[in-house]
Design an enzyme around this catalytic site. Structure first.
Site, mmCIF file in Angstrom:
data_model
loop_
_atom_site.group_PDB
_atom_site.id
_atom_site.type_symbol
_atom_site.label_atom_id
_atom_site.label_comp_id
_atom_site.label_asym_id
_atom_site.label_seq_id
_atom_site.Cartn_x
_atom_site.Cartn_y
_atom_site.Cartn_z
ATOM 1 C CD GLU A 14 81.917 8.800 15.526
ATOM 2 O OE1 GLU A 14 82.944 9.053 14.896
ATOM 3 O OE2 GLU A 14 81.147 9.684 15.932
ATOM 4 C CB CYS B 109 75.636 15.731 23.502
ATOM 5 S SG CYS B 109 75.377 14.937 25.048
ATOM 6 C CB CYS C 135 72.119 16.880 16.105
ATOM 7 S SG CYS C 135 72.826 15.261 16.420
ATOM 8 C CB CYS D 9 77.242 7.445 25.120
ATOM 9 S SG CYS D 9 76.241 8.384 23.951
ATOM 10 C CB CYS E 113 67.965 17.806 15.672
ATOM 11 S SG CYS E 113 66.702 16.657 16.241
ATOM 12 C CB CYS F 1 70.013 10.558 12.801
ATOM 13 S SG CYS F 1 68.583 10.809 13.873
HETATM 14 N N1 SAH Z 1 67.927 10.822 18.964
HETATM 15 C C1 SAH Z 1 68.050 10.780 20.387
HETATM 16 C C2 SAH Z 1 69.422 10.403 20.903
HETATM 17 C C3 SAH Z 1 70.639 11.057 20.282
HETATM 18 S S1 SAH Z 1 71.106 12.690 20.689
HETATM 19 C C4 SAH Z 1 67.593 12.077 20.993
HETATM 20 O O1 SAH Z 1 67.312 12.994 20.252
HETATM 21 O O2 SAH Z 1 67.472 12.153 22.203
HETATM 22 C C5 SAH Z 1 71.637 12.730 22.340
HETATM 23 C C6 SAH Z 1 71.443 14.116 22.979
HETATM 24 O O3 SAH Z 1 72.395 15.081 22.487
HETATM 25 C C7 SAH Z 1 70.081 14.697 22.688
HETATM 26 O O4 SAH Z 1 69.539 15.231 23.843
HETATM 27 C C8 SAH Z 1 70.401 15.784 21.685
HETATM 28 O O5 SAH Z 1 69.408 16.747 21.646
HETATM 29 C C9 SAH Z 1 71.725 16.281 22.182
HETATM 30 N N2 SAH Z 1 72.498 17.043 21.214
HETATM 31 C C10 SAH Z 1 72.468 16.939 19.864
HETATM 32 N N3 SAH Z 1 73.341 17.791 19.305
HETATM 33 C C11 SAH Z 1 73.936 18.456 20.319
HETATM 34 C C12 SAH Z 1 74.958 19.458 20.372
HETATM 35 N N4 SAH Z 1 75.535 19.898 19.285
HETATM 36 N N5 SAH Z 1 75.341 19.882 21.593
HETATM 37 C C13 SAH Z 1 74.781 19.388 22.730
HETATM 38 N N6 SAH Z 1 73.831 18.438 22.720
HETATM 39 C C14 SAH Z 1 73.409 17.984 21.542
#
Ligand code: SAH
Length: 349
Positions: free
Chosen positions: A97, A342, A124, A110, A121, A117
């Site tokens: 996406e 995000c 996420c 974006c 985390c 991935c």
């Molecule tokens: N792998 C990379 C890029 C993808 S995530 C990274 O970790 O930076 C992009 C951003 O969204 C990151 O800062 C991540 O921590 C954040 N993110 C992930 N899940 C989220 C959520 N449920 N709500 C808000 N931000 C989130």
């Protein structure tokens, strides 16, 4: 049909030099290679038919040898706030996406760097999709080119910024991400300024050092979320093998080589990092090198294990950081109604 497609080479894997050599070997003029190359990159051609200044016989010859593995944007959703989410189908049928985020002054793309991935985390949605493969430079480039077209078509405005904050960990696909950025910033590509591009990482120390050694011109953002090892490890498993001390070390090296600030992305969750101790730890970490903080609104993805902290707590963070000279912004999420915000990218459609 499929085997036939695989037998032909992806023309965008060739450099301009290699394309020239190919044309010369076929008894054609080298400048044809230049024209084809411009079609492939500057004009984002999706087929050889589009290359109207190339003779029909040359186009046929190219088709015999090559394919253009262009992405297909086949499911576009628009949010009430203007955000556009694209489901992007790749040549092998996998889907990632990408998101267009409009604000008053900017249009930001974006983009994803991997299918799924590997980082797990806990907050996420993408983490729930197993990592399938890295995106190639042209698959990354195509996402940006497609959003650039949408910016023009739907907003009549140019694309201004690019963030690698879609699916995947860009620094675990470093070679392809930097190759894509090379094309995106090139005059014979999309001609975008590197300083308008931000690569966001979970914070892989070794790769941040590599970026520093390469003296990259784009910006670095680190998804920090906690500056306390125990807390960070509990929500981001990468922290087990890649501690905050190692991250700090890599950031010092980054700043020493590039003189560029870092942006920390940080979500404040109830009962996880909403204490003053947590905020003080962030402040301390912010002093490692010059930095800014984006306090990102949490986008719930599940059963409620993670809950956004109250505005009061956010203000406590904000006050503490600003009082100590750290530029801090609260980032409201966009495109939530279509799962484009995000951490929500998970190929639901
Ligand atoms: N792998 C990379 C890029 C993808 S995530 C990274 O970790 O930076 C992009 C951003 O969204 C990151 O800062 C991540 O921590 C954040 N993110 C992930 N899940 C989220 C959520 N449920 N709500 C808000 N931000 C989130």
């Amino acid at each position: 049909m499929l085997t036939e497609t695989l037998a032909r080479r992806d023309i965008r894997k060739l450099s301009l030099e290699e394309l020239k050599e190919f044309f010369i070997a076929k008894g054609e003029k080298a400048f044809r290679a230049q024209q084809v190359y411009e079609w492939l990159w500057m004009k984002s051609a999706k087929s050889f038919e589009q290359m109207t200044n190339i003779s029909l016989s040359t186009r046929e010859m190219l088709k015999e040898h090559f394919v253009i593995n262009h992405i297909k944007v086949d499911n576009m959703q628009r949010s009430a706030d203007g955000t556009i989410k694209n489901a992007v189908t790749l040549f092998d049928g996998l889907v990632v996406e990408s998101v267009l985020i409009p604000t008053e002054k900017r249009i930001t793309a974006c983009v994803s760097s991997q299918v799924g991935c590997s980082l797990a985390c806990k907050f996420c949605a993408t983490a729930r999709l197993k990592r399938q493969r890295n995106l190639s430079p042209d698959e990354i480039y195509d996402q940006v080119a497609a959003i650039k077209e949408q910016a023009d078509l739907f907003f009549g405005r140019p694309l201004t910024n690019i963030v690698f904050m879609g699916m995947g960990e860009p620094l675990l696909n470093y070679a392809n991400v930097t190759a894509a950025i090379e094309k995106i910033t090139h005059q014979k590509g999309l001609g975008m300024a590197a300083k308008r591009i931000t690569v966001s990482t979970v914070g892989i120390a070794k790769m941040i050092k590599k970026m520093a050694d390469d003296e990259v011109k784009f910006n670095l953002a680190v998804s920090l979320h906690s500056a306390l090892d125990q807390t960070r490890s509990s929500i981001m498993p990468i922290n087990d093998s890649n501690s905050l001390a190692e991250l700090a070390d890599a950031l010092r090296y980054w700043y020493q080589k590039t003189k560029k600030k870092v942006t920390y992305e940080y979500v404040v969750w109830k009962d996880i990092n909403d204490s003053e101790e947590a905020a003080n730890a962030l402040l301390k970490f912010c002093k490692v090198i010059p930095s800014k903080v984006n306090l990102i609104e949490y986008n719930p993805i599940d059963d409620g294990e993670f809950k956004q902290a109250s505005d009061e707590v956010l203000n406590m963070y904000m006050d503490l950081l600003e009082r100590n000279g750290i530029t801090t912004r609260i980032r409201k999420s966009r495109g939530k109604d279509i799962d484009a915000a995000c951490g929500q990218l998970a190929n639901k459609t």
